[in-house]
Design a protein around this motif. Structure first.
Motif, PDB file in Angstrom:
ATOM      1  N   THR A  78     -24.728   6.760 -13.561  1.00 22.97           N
ATOM      2  CA  THR A  78     -25.047   6.858 -12.048  1.00 22.97           C
ATOM      3  C   THR A  78     -24.030   6.340 -11.561  1.00 22.97           C
ATOM      4  OG1 THR A  78     -28.055   8.121 -12.645  1.00 22.97           O
ATOM      5  CG2 THR A  78     -26.231   7.754  -9.916  1.00 22.97           C
ATOM      6  N   SER A  79     -24.024   5.042 -11.097  1.00 23.10           N
ATOM      7  CA  SER A  79     -23.561   4.371 -10.401  1.00 23.10           C
ATOM      8  C   SER A  79     -21.388   4.698 -11.053  1.00 23.10           C
ATOM      9  CB  SER A  79     -23.522   2.396 -11.213  1.00 23.10           C
ATOM     10  OG  SER A  79     -21.969   1.742 -10.306  1.00 23.10           O
ATOM     11  N   ILE A  80     -21.356   4.064 -12.170  1.00 29.17           N
ATOM     12  CA  ILE A  80     -19.825   5.508 -12.416  1.00 29.17           C
ATOM     13  C   ILE A  80     -19.150   6.966 -12.309  1.00 29.17           C
ATOM     14  CG2 ILE A  80     -17.981   5.729 -14.462  1.00 29.17           C
ATOM     15  CD1 ILE A  80     -20.015   4.006 -16.113  1.00 29.17           C
ATOM     16  N   LEU A  81     -20.557   7.258 -12.228  1.00 32.61           N
ATOM     17  CA  LEU A  81     -20.081   8.527 -11.353  1.00 32.61           C
ATOM     18  C   LEU A  81     -20.335   8.796  -9.616  1.00 32.61           C
ATOM     19  CD1 LEU A  81     -22.457  11.215 -13.719  1.00 32.61           C
ATOM     20  CD2 LEU A  81     -20.087  10.668 -13.514  1.00 32.61           C
ATOM     21  N   LEU A  82     -20.918   7.879  -9.633  1.00 36.77           N
ATOM     22  CA  LEU A  82     -20.585   7.563  -7.968  1.00 36.77           C
ATOM     23  C   LEU A  82     -19.059   7.352  -7.642  1.00 36.77           C
ATOM     24  CD1 LEU A  82     -24.087   5.911  -6.793  1.00 36.77           C
ATOM     25  CD2 LEU A  82     -23.317   8.553  -6.018  1.00 36.77           C
ATOM     26  N   GLU A  83     -18.299   5.877  -8.454  1.00 36.40           N
ATOM     27  CA  GLU A  83     -17.335   5.242  -8.015  1.00 36.40           C
ATOM     28  C   GLU A  83     -16.244   6.250  -8.149  1.00 36.40           C
ATOM     29  OE1 GLU A  83     -16.485   2.319  -7.241  1.00 36.40           O
ATOM     30  OE2 GLU A  83     -18.044   1.445  -7.372  1.00 36.40           O
ATOM     31  N   GLU A  84     -16.447   7.854  -9.343  1.00 36.82           N
ATOM     32  CA  GLU A  84     -15.660   8.717  -9.888  1.00 36.82           C
ATOM     33  C   GLU A  84     -15.552   9.505  -8.392  1.00 36.82           C
ATOM     34  OE1 GLU A  84     -13.400   8.980 -11.977  1.00 36.82           O
ATOM     35  OE2 GLU A  84     -13.764   7.062 -12.816  1.00 36.82           O
ATOM     36  N   GLY A  85     -16.520   9.521  -7.564  1.00 48.44           N
ATOM     37  CA  GLY A  85     -16.684  10.665  -5.850  1.00 48.44           C
ATOM     38  C   GLY A  85     -17.726  11.830  -6.719  1.00 48.44           C
ATOM     39  N   TYR A  86     -18.314  11.790  -7.339  1.00 44.40           N
ATOM     40  CA  TYR A  86     -19.355  12.041  -7.573  1.00 44.40           C
ATOM     41  C   TYR A  86     -20.640  12.369  -6.320  1.00 44.40           C
ATOM     42  CZ  TYR A  86     -18.085  14.274 -11.723  1.00 44.40           C
ATOM     43  OH  TYR A  86     -17.346  14.986 -12.746  1.00 44.40           O
ATOM     44  N   THR A  87     -21.321  12.968  -5.976  1.00 44.16           N
ATOM     45  CA  THR A  87     -22.207  12.917  -5.457  1.00 44.16           C
ATOM     46  C   THR A  87     -23.948  12.249  -6.090  1.00 44.16           C
ATOM     47  OG1 THR A  87     -23.345  14.791  -4.975  1.00 44.16           O
ATOM     48  CG2 THR A  87     -21.744  14.348  -3.075  1.00 44.16           C
ATOM     49  N   PHE A  88     -24.369  12.007  -5.347  1.00 44.73           N
ATOM     50  CA  PHE A  88     -25.392  11.553  -5.578  1.00 44.73           C
ATOM     51  C   PHE A  88     -26.692  12.565  -6.313  1.00 44.73           C
ATOM     52  CE2 PHE A  88     -30.867  10.696  -6.294  1.00 44.73           C
ATOM     53  CZ  PHE A  88     -30.432   9.067  -6.842  1.00 44.73           C
ATOM     54  N   ALA A  89     -27.003  13.554  -5.957  1.00 47.61           N
ATOM     55  CA  ALA A  89     -27.671  14.828  -6.303  1.00 47.61           C
ATOM     56  C   ALA A  89     -26.657  14.977  -7.125  1.00 47.61           C
ATOM     57  CB  ALA A  89     -27.449  15.808  -5.242  1.00 47.61           C
ATOM     58  N   GLU A  90     -25.663  15.126  -7.581  1.00 47.51           N
ATOM     59  CA  GLU A  90     -24.750  15.473  -8.393  1.00 47.51           C
ATOM     60  C   GLU A  90     -24.509  14.678  -9.738  1.00 47.51           C
ATOM     61  OE1 GLU A  90     -21.038  17.882  -6.312  1.00 47.51           O
ATOM     62  OE2 GLU A  90     -20.780  15.820  -7.390  1.00 47.51           O
ATOM     63  N   CYS A  91     -24.972  13.509  -9.502  1.00 46.14           N
ATOM     64  CA  CYS A  91     -24.812  13.048 -10.727  1.00 46.14           C
ATOM     65  C   CYS A  91     -26.343  13.085 -11.369  1.00 46.14           C
ATOM     66  CB  CYS A  91     -24.955  11.132 -10.252  1.00 46.14           C
ATOM     67  SG  CYS A  91     -23.404  10.512  -9.607  1.00 46.14           S
ATOM     68  N   ILE A  92     -27.279  13.183 -10.547  1.00 42.98           N
ATOM     69  CA  ILE A  92     -28.798  13.431 -11.107  1.00 42.98           C
ATOM     70  C   ILE A  92     -29.306  14.666 -11.870  1.00 42.98           C
ATOM     71  CG2 ILE A  92     -31.046  13.643 -10.582  1.00 42.98           C
ATOM     72  CD1 ILE A  92     -30.499  10.183 -10.534  1.00 42.98           C
ATOM     73  N   GLU A  93     -28.311  14.937 -11.077  1.00 48.50           N
ATOM     74  CA  GLU A  93     -28.100  17.133 -11.668  1.00 48.50           C
ATOM     75  C   GLU A  93     -27.164  17.172 -13.447  1.00 48.50           C
ATOM     76  OE1 GLU A  93     -27.009  21.323 -11.134  1.00 48.50           O
ATOM     77  OE2 GLU A  93     -26.566  19.497  -9.728  1.00 48.50           O
ATOM     78  N   MET A  94     -26.655  16.198 -13.264  1.00 47.43           N
ATOM     79  CA  MET A  94     -26.356  15.770 -14.873  1.00 47.43           C
ATOM     80  C   MET A  94     -26.542  15.652 -15.617  1.00 47.43           C
ATOM     81  SD  MET A  94     -21.641  15.674 -12.893  1.00 47.43           S
ATOM     82  CE  MET A  94     -21.194  15.075 -14.450  1.00 47.43           C
ATOM     83  N   LEU A  95     -27.232  14.042 -14.752  1.00 46.34           N
ATOM     84  CA  LEU A  95     -27.529  12.997 -16.564  1.00 46.34           C
ATOM     85  C   LEU A  95     -29.801  13.166 -16.544  1.00 46.34           C
ATOM     86  CD1 LEU A  95     -25.660   9.779 -14.248  1.00 46.34           C
ATOM     87  CD2 LEU A  95     -25.381  11.341 -16.199  1.00 46.34           C
ATOM     88  N   VAL A  96     -30.022  14.568 -16.456  1.00 45.07           N
ATOM     89  CA  VAL A  96     -31.021  14.355 -16.176  1.00 45.07           C
ATOM     90  C   VAL A  96     -31.474  14.952 -17.435  1.00 45.07           C
ATOM     91  CG1 VAL A  96     -33.124  16.120 -15.420  1.00 45.07           C
ATOM     92  CG2 VAL A  96     -32.021  15.318 -13.692  1.00 45.07           C
ATOM     93  N   PRO A  97     -30.565  15.899 -17.988  1.00 42.40           N
ATOM     94  CA  PRO A  97     -30.645  16.656 -19.647  1.00 42.40           C
ATOM     95  C   PRO A  97     -31.003  15.369 -20.479  1.00 42.40           C
ATOM     96  CG  PRO A  97     -29.544  17.802 -18.466  1.00 42.40           C
ATOM     97  CD  PRO A  97     -29.191  16.350 -17.377  1.00 42.40           C
TER      98      PRO A  97
END
Length: 349
Positions: free
Chosen positions: A24-43
């Motif tokens: 999640t930290s890496i994705l946030l650094e890439e510019g994703y929102t927190f909701a998008e990070c969780i949605e991508m990583l949940v599976p």
């Protein structure tokens, strides 16, 4: 917040929480929102992900923030405090990375302790089985032999054998009593007011050392992060005093804030209190003089992280030798329980 109520009624099973935080930290650094990070990583990190995907999306729609989401995932309170304050300071990415490392170290320590305990526990179970077999087979036969030769089934050697053959029982009973006392003490302290909890913790030598180290590390890191993001000292302490996750940190922050209102500097307020690790006030005084108080506090928290990890590693290294000493005592007791009646039989012969 109906969706959050639904989540609380059910248990979300998270797989590899440290990795989830790091990614999640890496994705946030890439510019994703927190909701998008969780949605991508949940599976990849939550069991029954199809069910929880829609639930989490609804939670975000209802206004749930990172601290609320991670609370539902089972994150501990001391980490939730860091995440909640990171939401305010805008430093969520770095905070998640730091929290992920802390949780990873805790899990590795727990796994290391389990590995250290497996072999001694297996040996102890075997020894208990042997002692039970001796009590069932060996001791009655020796008593019968003494009865036929001397007319007495009980002697001092038999009494000592019975004592030694019950050595594992005494160890297990002692462990159960100690565990029960610790559990009862924890429940007793947890029901006290926060100020009374602090008084109790500060009176117990071993607990006092590690409690002050943990509290100082958390206080220093949280206050440093708030100061670095532009909050004033008063505002930072006020936020820390009002957060609901760690009541002891809230109480200490309120006390320090009150001392500062009365005119003390932060270093003086820390010095007169008994809550913190030794020489904490020296770092604060240096930071106040240099104008880099926030950076000094973060540095001190990192130093305490290293000290805490070294202390935990030292404790884990002493667990296995201690268990082997206990097993050795049981083996000696087994030999004595056999040899004493045998020597008695030789005297009779």
């Amino acid at each position: 917040m109906a969706v959050l109520s639904l989540i609380r009624r059910k248990k979300m099973r998270v797989i590899q929480l440290p990795q989830l935080l790091t990614r999640t930290s890496i994705l946030l650094e890439e510019g994703y929102t927190f909701a998008e990070c969780i949605e991508m990583l949940v599976p990849y990190h939550i069991k029954n992900s199809p069910q929880w995907e829609s639930v989490l999306i609804g939670a975000f729609r209802d206004g749930a923030g990172p601290s609320a989401i991670f609370s539902l995932m089972g994150m501990k309170r001391q980490h939730l405090l860091s995440v909640e304050l990171a939401e305010m300071t805008g430093n969520l990415s770095q905070t998640l990375c730091t929290v992920g490392e802390q949780i990873r170290f805790s899990e590795e320590t727990r796994n290391r302790i389990v590995k250290l305990l497996v072999y001694p526990a297996f040996l102890f179970i075997l020894i208990v089985g042997l002692f039970i077999a001796f009590r069932i087979k060996f001791l009655p036969n020796i008593q019968a032999m003494l009865l036929t030769r001397t007319g007495y089934s009980e002697s001092s050697s038999i009494q000592w054998s019975k004592f030694f053959l019950h050595m594992p029982d005494y160890i297990i009973m002692l462990a159960l009593v100690a565990g029960g006392l610790l559990t009862a003490g924890f429940i007793y302290v947890s029901r006290k007011r926060v100020d009374l909890q602090l008084v109790i913790f500060l009176k117990v030598p071993f607990i006092r050392y590690y409690w002050r180290l943990l509290m100082t590390r958390q206080f220093s890191r949280t206050l440093g992060e708030l100061l670095l993001t532009g909050f004033s000292l008063q505002a930072s302490l006020e936020h820390m005093a009002e957060q609901p996750h760690q009541k002891q940190i809230a109480y200490i922050s309120s006390y320090i804030r009150q001392r500062i209102v009365y005119g003390d500097s932060l270093a003086q307020a820390v010095l007169v209190s008994d809550f913190f690790y030794p020489r904490f006030e020296q770092f604060i005084a240096h930071g106040e003089l240099s104008g880099l108080l926030g950076r000094e506090l973060i540095l001190y928290a990192e130093l305490l992280d290293s000290k805490l990890q070294n202390g935990i590693k030292l404790i884990t290294k002493t667990i296995q030798p201690l268990l082997f000493i206990i097993i050795a005592l049981c083996i000696v007791a087994a030999y004595l329980s056999i040899l004493l009646p045998m020597y008695n039989m030789l005297d009779v012969i």
